[in-house]
Motif scaffolding. Structure first.
Motif, PDB file in Angstrom:
ATOM      1  N   THR A  21      14.405  -5.933  10.349  1.00 32.72           N
ATOM      2  CA  THR A  21      14.732  -6.200  11.679  1.00 32.72           C
ATOM      3  C   THR A  21      13.855  -5.071  11.846  1.00 32.72           C
ATOM      4  N   GLU A  22      12.888  -4.158  11.173  1.00 33.22           N
ATOM      5  CA  GLU A  22      12.163  -3.349  11.579  1.00 33.22           C
ATOM      6  C   GLU A  22      10.640  -4.413  11.630  1.00 33.22           C
ATOM      7  N   ALA A  23      10.435  -5.315  10.820  1.00 35.66           N
ATOM      8  CA  ALA A  23       9.850  -6.274  10.473  1.00 35.66           C
ATOM      9  C   ALA A  23       9.329  -7.457  11.873  1.00 35.66           C
ATOM     10  N   PHE A  24      10.538  -7.814  12.064  1.00 36.19           N
ATOM     11  CA  PHE A  24      10.464  -8.401  13.122  1.00 36.19           C
ATOM     12  C   PHE A  24      10.357  -7.702  14.726  1.00 36.19           C
ATOM     13  N   LEU A  25      10.680  -6.243  14.534  1.00 34.26           N
ATOM     14  CA  LEU A  25      10.485  -5.790  15.386  1.00 34.26           C
ATOM     15  C   LEU A  25       9.104  -5.657  15.855  1.00 34.26           C
TER      16      LEU A  25
ATOM     17  N   ILE B 265       1.540  13.010  14.454  1.00 34.78           N
ATOM     18  CA  ILE B 265       0.332  11.819  15.102  1.00 34.78           C
ATOM     19  C   ILE B 265       1.166  11.026  15.372  1.00 34.78           C
ATOM     20  N   ALA B 266       1.262  10.391  14.698  1.00 36.83           N
ATOM     21  CA  ALA B 266       1.990   8.604  14.751  1.00 36.83           C
ATOM     22  C   ALA B 266       2.986   8.930  16.213  1.00 36.83           C
ATOM     23  N   ARG B 267       4.514   9.273  15.047  1.00 39.61           N
ATOM     24  CA  ARG B 267       5.481   9.541  16.705  1.00 39.61           C
ATOM     25  C   ARG B 267       4.898  10.247  18.050  1.00 39.61           C
TER      26      ARG B 267
ATOM     27  N   THR C  11       0.410  -0.897   0.050  1.00 39.83           N
ATOM     28  CA  THR C  11      -0.058  -0.184   0.202  1.00 39.83           C
ATOM     29  C   THR C  11       1.007   1.644   0.240  1.00 39.83           C
ATOM     30  N   GLY C  12       2.562   1.413   0.729  1.00 32.64           N
ATOM     31  CA  GLY C  12       2.892   2.154   0.991  1.00 32.64           C
ATOM     32  C   GLY C  12       3.026   2.728   1.669  1.00 32.64           C
ATOM     33  N   PHE C  13       2.517   2.502   3.034  1.00 33.66           N
ATOM     34  CA  PHE C  13       2.243   2.568   4.319  1.00 33.66           C
ATOM     35  C   PHE C  13       3.710   2.150   4.806  1.00 33.66           C
ATOM     36  N   PHE C  14       4.686   0.735   4.225  1.00 37.73           N
ATOM     37  CA  PHE C  14       6.230   0.564   5.226  1.00 37.73           C
ATOM     38  C   PHE C  14       6.605   1.025   3.739  1.00 37.73           C
ATOM     39  N   THR C  15       7.695   1.954   4.310  1.00 35.08           N
ATOM     40  CA  THR C  15       8.500   2.851   3.122  1.00 35.08           C
ATOM     41  C   THR C  15       9.922   1.972   2.944  1.00 35.08           C
TER      42      THR C  15
ATOM     43  N   LEU D 143      12.372   1.906  15.969  1.00 37.21           N
ATOM     44  CA  LEU D 143      10.918   2.156  14.659  1.00 37.21           C
ATOM     45  C   LEU D 143      10.767   3.381  15.046  1.00 37.21           C
ATOM     46  N   PHE D 144      11.343   4.073  15.999  1.00 41.17           N
ATOM     47  CA  PHE D 144      10.293   5.740  15.633  1.00 41.17           C
ATOM     48  C   PHE D 144      11.747   6.514  15.789  1.00 41.17           C
ATOM     49  N   TYR D 145      12.805   5.621  15.444  1.00 38.19           N
ATOM     50  CA  TYR D 145      14.320   6.019  15.803  1.00 38.19           C
ATOM     51  C   TYR D 145      14.048   6.317  13.855  1.00 38.19           C
ATOM     52  N   VAL D 146      14.194   4.587  13.463  1.00 32.57           N
ATOM     53  CA  VAL D 146      13.731   4.570  11.937  1.00 32.57           C
ATOM     54  C   VAL D 146      12.697   5.055  11.071  1.00 32.57           C
ATOM     55  N   PHE D 147      11.783   4.949  11.052  1.00 33.99           N
ATOM     56  CA  PHE D 147      10.503   5.229  11.014  1.00 33.99           C
ATOM     57  C   PHE D 147      10.354   4.933   9.410  1.00 33.99           C
ATOM     58  N   PRO D 148       9.834   3.502   9.496  1.00 33.47           N
ATOM     59  CA  PRO D 148       9.958   2.787   8.273  1.00 33.47           C
ATOM     60  C   PRO D 148       8.275   3.231   8.327  1.00 33.47           C
TER      61      PRO D 148
END
Length: 155
Positions: free
Chosen positions: A41-45, A117-119, A31-35, A87-92
């Motif tokens: 690593t991000e998926a695992f977390l 808002i998500a942050r 969808t474009g939600f994941f950049t 995830l906040f640091y990488v924000f994918p």
């Protein structure tokens, strides 16, 4: 635990699975939600922090006891905090696409969530996780002490 409390634990597990499925749908439908910053690593977390949330209700269902479930809940909270910080640091994520997998008539429920808002929600989740760990440890120790006192009658 009563039957209704156990039913609540089952409902919690189903809810957690639905949340994981929501994000998986974004991934599967591209969808474009994941950049492009979203890697294994991000998926695992992300999925790990969601799915480990089942540890507490599963422990409660398996043991029928609340206090013993606080130990897996503590581990879940620690994993949640570590995952959220990363995830906040990488924000994918691109929250402009967050509502893309929701049926049209329900999109208003989540379409207001922007990246900013998500942050903020991530920061609140991290702070809440830290506070929750403290409360959880105190509850575990206090209830454990009370249960031990009940089990060993004083002479």
């Amino acid at each position: 635990m009563t039957l209704s409390e156990r039913g609540g634990e089952i409902a919690a597990i189903i809810g957690i699975i639905l949340v994981a499925f929501f994000f998986y749908t974004h991934q599967a439908w591209c969808t474009g939600f994941f950049t492009s910053a979203s890697a294994s690593t991000e998926a695992f977390l992300l999925y790990g922090s969601i799915l480990t949330g089942m540890a507490e209700p599963v422990a409660r269902l398996a043991t029928g006891r609340r206090n013993i479930s606080r130990l897996p809940e503590l581990a879940t909270s620690i994993f949640w905090i570590v995952s959220s910080v990363w995830l906040f640091y990488v924000f994918p994520f691109n929250f402009a696409h967050f509502a893309d997998v929701v049926p049209e008539f329900l999109r208003f429920l989540v379409s207001w969530i922007t990246n900013d808002i998500a942050r903020i929600l991530f920061i609140l989740g991290i702070l809440g996780g830290v506070a929750f760990i403290s409360v959880n440890v105190m509850l575990y120790l206090k209830v454990r002490r009370l249960l031990h006192q009940q089990a060993v009658p004083s002479s």
